[in-house]
Design a protein around this motif. Structure first.
Motif, PDB file in Angstrom:
ATOM      1  N   UNK A  31      -5.699   3.313  19.629  1.00 10.08           N
ATOM      2  CA  UNK A  31      -4.649   3.593  18.648  1.00 10.08           C
ATOM      3  C   UNK A  31      -3.690   2.407  18.655  1.00 10.08           C
ATOM      4  N   UNK A  32      -3.967   1.431  17.806  1.00 14.05           N
ATOM      5  CA  UNK A  32      -3.290   0.134  17.870  1.00 14.05           C
ATOM      6  C   UNK A  32      -1.803   0.236  17.603  1.00 14.05           C
ATOM      7  N   UNK A  33      -1.405   1.153  16.737  1.00 23.14           N
ATOM      8  CA  UNK A  33      -0.008   1.213  16.308  1.00 23.14           C
ATOM      9  C   UNK A  33       0.905   1.908  17.298  1.00 23.14           C
ATOM     10  N   UNK A  34       0.327   2.703  18.224  1.00 18.86           N
ATOM     11  CA  UNK A  34       1.228   3.558  19.013  1.00 18.86           C
ATOM     12  C   UNK A  34       0.690   3.997  20.360  1.00 18.86           C
ATOM     13  N   UNK A  35      -0.504   3.576  20.759  1.00 18.37           N
ATOM     14  CA  UNK A  35      -1.166   4.220  21.892  1.00 18.37           C
ATOM     15  C   UNK A  35      -1.021   3.583  23.253  1.00 18.37           C
ATOM     16  N   UNK A  36      -0.286   2.476  23.362  1.00 17.40           N
ATOM     17  CA  UNK A  36      -0.245   1.747  24.631  1.00 17.40           C
ATOM     18  C   UNK A  36       0.769   2.348  25.598  1.00 17.40           C
ATOM     19  N   UNK A  37       0.394   2.374  26.877  1.00 19.65           N
ATOM     20  CA  UNK A  37       1.274   2.821  27.964  1.00 19.65           C
ATOM     21  C   UNK A  37       1.359   1.703  28.999  1.00 19.65           C
ATOM     22  N   UNK A  38       2.604   1.307  29.315  1.00 20.50           N
ATOM     23  CA  UNK A  38       2.852   0.224  30.254  1.00 20.50           C
ATOM     24  C   UNK A  38       3.966   0.592  31.213  1.00 20.50           C
ATOM     25  N   UNK A  39       4.062  -0.151  32.309  1.00 19.93           N
ATOM     26  CA  UNK A  39       5.214  -0.028  33.204  1.00 19.93           C
ATOM     27  C   UNK A  39       6.393  -0.795  32.607  1.00 19.93           C
ATOM     28  N   UNK A  40       7.599  -0.389  32.959  1.00 16.61           N
ATOM     29  CA  UNK A  40       8.797  -1.037  32.417  1.00 16.61           C
ATOM     30  C   UNK A  40       8.875  -2.503  32.825  1.00 16.61           C
ATOM     31  N   UNK A  41       8.511  -2.831  34.057  1.00 13.81           N
ATOM     32  CA  UNK A  41       8.554  -4.231  34.484  1.00 13.81           C
ATOM     33  C   UNK A  41       7.556  -5.071  33.704  1.00 13.81           C
ATOM     34  N   UNK A  42       6.446  -4.474  33.300  1.00 13.49           N
ATOM     35  CA  UNK A  42       5.475  -5.217  32.512  1.00 13.49           C
ATOM     36  C   UNK A  42       5.956  -5.392  31.071  1.00 13.49           C
ATOM     37  N   UNK A  43       6.705  -4.432  30.568  1.00 16.85           N
ATOM     38  CA  UNK A  43       7.380  -4.640  29.281  1.00 16.85           C
ATOM     39  C   UNK A  43       8.346  -5.821  29.371  1.00 16.85           C
ATOM     40  N   UNK A  44       9.043  -5.908  30.496  1.00 15.90           N
ATOM     41  CA  UNK A  44       9.969  -7.022  30.685  1.00 15.90           C
ATOM     42  C   UNK A  44       9.215  -8.347  30.722  1.00 15.90           C
ATOM     43  N   UNK A  45       8.057  -8.377  31.357  1.00 17.01           N
ATOM     44  CA  UNK A  45       7.261  -9.608  31.375  1.00 17.01           C
ATOM     45  C   UNK A  45       6.950 -10.070  29.955  1.00 17.01           C
ATOM     46  N   UNK A  46       6.551  -9.120  29.122  1.00 18.21           N
ATOM     47  CA  UNK A  46       6.267  -9.456  27.725  1.00 18.21           C
ATOM     48  C   UNK A  46       7.529  -9.989  27.045  1.00 18.21           C
ATOM     49  N   UNK A  47       8.663  -9.356  27.323  1.00 15.32           N
ATOM     50  CA  UNK A  47       9.920  -9.821  26.756  1.00 15.32           C
ATOM     51  C   UNK A  47      10.271 -11.219  27.227  1.00 15.32           C
ATOM     52  N   UNK A  78       7.372   0.605   6.161  1.00 15.36           N
ATOM     53  CA  UNK A  78       6.814   0.829   7.493  1.00 15.36           C
ATOM     54  C   UNK A  78       5.427   1.440   7.375  1.00 15.36           C
ATOM     55  N   UNK A  79       4.460   0.829   8.069  1.00 16.83           N
ATOM     56  CA  UNK A  79       3.069   1.219   7.882  1.00 16.83           C
ATOM     57  C   UNK A  79       2.259   0.910   9.128  1.00 16.83           C
ATOM     58  N   UNK A  80       2.026   1.934   9.954  1.00 13.66           N
ATOM     59  CA  UNK A  80       1.198   1.752  11.146  1.00 13.66           C
ATOM     60  C   UNK A  80      -0.243   1.465  10.826  1.00 13.66           C
ATOM     61  N   UNK A  96       0.828  -1.202   0.000  1.00 12.76           N
ATOM     62  CA  UNK A  96       0.000   0.000   0.000  1.00 12.76           C
ATOM     63  C   UNK A  96       0.869   1.262   0.000  1.00 12.76           C
ATOM     64  N   UNK A  97       0.399   2.289  -0.654  1.00 11.28           N
ATOM     65  CA  UNK A  97       1.064   3.597  -0.575  1.00 11.28           C
ATOM     66  C   UNK A  97       0.936   4.100   0.862  1.00 11.28           C
ATOM     67  N   UNK A  98       2.072   4.488   1.442  1.00 16.68           N
ATOM     68  CA  UNK A  98       2.071   4.928   2.844  1.00 16.68           C
ATOM     69  C   UNK A  98       3.341   5.720   3.099  1.00 16.68           C
ATOM     70  N   UNK A  99       3.222   6.789   3.873  1.00 19.17           N
ATOM     71  CA  UNK A  99       4.384   7.650   4.120  1.00 19.17           C
ATOM     72  C   UNK A  99       4.512   7.971   5.601  1.00 19.17           C
ATOM     73  N   UNK A 100       5.368   7.203   6.275  1.00 22.01           N
ATOM     74  CA  UNK A 100       5.761   7.552   7.646  1.00 22.01           C
ATOM     75  C   UNK A 100       7.232   7.944   7.677  1.00 22.01           C
TER      76      UNK A 100
END
Length: 376
Positions: free
Chosen positions: A256-272, A207-209, A164-168
């Motif tokens: 905002x699926x591409x960019x809107x999430x806010x998490x704690x750093x420890x919870x980011x680590x859990x995902x990792x 790249x296409x959000x 798709x045509x997209x410009x980020x």
């Protein structure tokens, strides 16, 4: 006199905040959140190098870093937070004293979370496979289901090879930026689906959000749950993540699926750690193991490496030796970095939004200190 006292107190507070940028923590906190901890030396990490890194972050050599968490062999070895300028989805928050329980913009790391949700939905049978045609989920947009677009599949969305045509490539404060146009549209999904094709699907990475927003829409159409609710129920709850925020498009209930999430750093680590262990958390399979494997595979090449299922694969060198890392990446220098060779999972948050030319960034932190600190 009263104004003078108030001013002096404010100056003292500011001075204290900046002085804290030079402090370090020897070991992370042991909590009841399922994260195992250990000392750096116990997992053969050079503590001197990590302390030197913390000092450089405190001196702003690596600018405006807000948190650094280092895990090895599935144990959290180092955890520290620094105050710094921050934003809430593009809106300035000023100086923020980041702490363990602080939510932080993770920006495009949100894309990796959405990818995990797609994998879970496939496991549940809600989505058949990554080879399902995109327009089969959007009958209201059948008029767009023509030509090369008809070939679009979920896999093309996951790997950002939609054609798709997209410009980020322009800044996010530029009205020509396609993601900004999508956010401003009264129908974000329709905006993405209406974009013309510039290449056959599956051939060119771009790249296409917008493709992430389509993935979130597919999750909602197949499960009956918006992506934030689906993530809460089937990803966050099993991981013990109880606090998060998913920013909605202005005037809507659409996350905002591409960019809107806010998490704690420890919870980011859990995902990792979840992905580092093939989708297993505390003995339970949360994300299918095959999905984790496919997510980390290089499906499409891009400059500097390749792209998986909303994960970046990058090639680098440390001490003139090649190294491959898998990364979740967000604007501002938000990172979850997987270094399989040294069994490292590193979380970094920062406030360097829209600053693309910073050389002393998260990748430099890995290259300069963390990987060299990992003894074989």
């Amino acid at each position: 006199m009263k104004n003078l006292i108030t001013t002096l107190l404010l100056l003292l507070i500011v001075a204290q905040v900046f002085s804290q940028r030079g402090t370090t923590n020897d070991s992370p906190a042991k909590l009841t959140d399922g994260i195992s901890i250990a000392a750096l030396k116990d997992e053969k990490m050079d503590g001197n190098k990590i302390n030197m890194l913390a000092e450089e972050i405190g001196k702003n050599t690596y600018p405006n870093i807000h948190s650094l968490l280092i895990s090895r062999h599935n144990k959290l070895l180092y955890e520290h937070y620094w105050p710094g300028e921050d934003q809430h989805w593009g809106n300035s928050m000023g100086m923020v004293p980041h702490e363990r329980d602080s939510l932080h913009d993770i920006r495009s790391i949100s894309k990796s979370i959405v990818s995990a949700c797609v994998g879970i939905a496939i496991q549940q049978g809600k989505i058949k496979s990554v080879d399902q045609k995109v327009f089969s989920f959007f009958p209201a947009y059948a008029a767009q289901d023509t030509g090369m677009k008809s070939a679009l599949t979920i896999k093309h969305l996951l790997t950002m090879s939609s054609g798709l045509v997209w410009n980020e490539d322009v800044p996010y404060d530029n009205p020509e930026n396609s993601e900004i146009r999508m956010i401003s549209s009264p129908d974000p999904v329709g905006y993405v689906l209406s974009q013309p094709m510039e290449a056959p699907a599956g051939q060119v990475w771009k790249y296409n959000g917008g493709t992430t927003q389509l993935l979130a829409a597919i999750i909602e159409r197949t499960t009956g749950m918006p992506v934030d609710q689906f993530a809460r129920e089937y990803l966050f709850k099993p991981l013990g993540i109880t606090t998060f925020e998913w920013v909605k498009y202005p005037g809507t209930t659409m996350p905002a699926a591409a960019s809107g999430l806010r998490l704690r750093s420890r919870d980011l680590l859990k995902f990792g750690l979840l992905y580092n262990n093939n989708g297993i958390w505390q003995g339970k399979q949360i994300v299918p193991a095959q999905w984790v494997k496919a997510s980390f595979q290089p499906h499409v090449k891009h400059p500097g490496g390749a792209y998986g299922y909303q994960f970046w694969i990058w090639e680098d060198k440390v001490d003139n030796k090649p190294i491959t890392t898998v990364n979740c990446v967000g604007n501002g220098d938000q990172r979850i970095i997987f270094d399989k060779e040294h069994d490292l999972v590193v979380v970094i948050t920062a406030g360097n939004y829209n600053k693309w030319s910073i050389k002393k960034n998260s990748a430099a932190i890995m290259r300069d200190y963390i990987v060299p600190a990992a003894e074989k």
